[in-house]
Scaffold this active site. Structure first.
Site, short mmCIF file in Angstrom:
data_model
loop_
_atom_site.label_atom_id
_atom_site.label_comp_id
_atom_site.label_asym_id
_atom_site.label_seq_id
_atom_site.Cartn_x
_atom_site.Cartn_y
_atom_site.Cartn_z
N GLY A 72 -18.57 -10.41 35.91
CA GLY A 72 -17.57 -10.16 35.28
C GLY A 72 -17.64 -10.22 33.84
O GLY A 72 -17.09 -9.46 33.06
N CYS A 73 -18.63 -10.89 33.28
CA CYS A 73 -19.24 -10.85 32.07
C CYS A 73 -19.76 -9.56 31.50
O CYS A 73 -19.37 -9.27 30.40
CB CYS A 73 -19.92 -11.94 31.67
SG CYS A 73 -19.16 -13.79 31.89
N THR A 74 -20.56 -8.99 32.39
CA THR A 74 -20.99 -7.70 32.15
C THR A 74 -19.68 -6.61 32.37
O THR A 74 -20.01 -5.70 31.18
CB THR A 74 -22.21 -7.09 33.25
OG1 THR A 74 -23.12 -8.28 33.24
CG2 THR A 74 -22.67 -5.96 33.08
#
Length: 157
Positions: A48-50
């Site tokens: 998700g952070c990517t």
């Protein structure tokens, strides 16, 4: 498990003094008179952070043209942030908030569920700090997918 008090539009953005992926010290005061998109994310290089970081990267020119600086903040150490930025070609600053003091100040730290477990950690959230140092946007429980497109709709003419 308790959550921090959440901030609202019009509140004065809490100060911060953090180290970026390149080892430079970055503070809120560095951006006085400018608009800053400050987004908190739980872990560099996680799926998700990517997605979210690459979305900011892909929209950075439009955000910059509209006068916004972008800063990403996570509890990762600077080595992890440097690797993440290099792997994904991120050209905006990633700041290390080890210990999550800044996340706590912004109300972006608290319980979150991962699988069947509830843990305390940095929660995905986004703030826009106006040129006068007050919040012009505050969003908690951000969904990484499509977040930047939604933000652009709200911020850009």
């Amino acid at each position: 498990m308790t959550t921090q008090t959440q901030l609202a539009v019009g509140d004065i953005a809490p100060d911060f003094l953090l180290t970026d992926a390149e080892g430079r010290t970055v503070s809120k005061a560095d951006f006085a008179g400018r608009s800053v998109i400050l987004y908190f994310y739980p872990k560099a290089a996680s799926p998700g952070c990517t997605i979210e970081a690459c979305d900011f990267r892909d929209n950075l020119s439009a955000l910059s043209a509209a006068g916004f600086e972008v800063l990403g903040i996570s509890p990762d150490d600077t080595d992890s942030l440097r690797e993440f930025a290099a792997e994904e070609g991120l050209t905006f600053s990633l700041l290390s908030d080890e210990g999550a003091a800044v996340a706590r100040a912004y109300g972006s730290f608290g319980p979150k569920t991962i699988g069947e477990h509830t843990v305390l950690g940095t929660q995905r959230s986004t703030f826009v700090i106006g040129p006068d140092g007050t919040l012009t946007h505050a969003e908690y429980d951000v969904d990484a997918r499509g977040h930047v497109a939604r933000l652009r709709t709200q911020l850009l003419p």
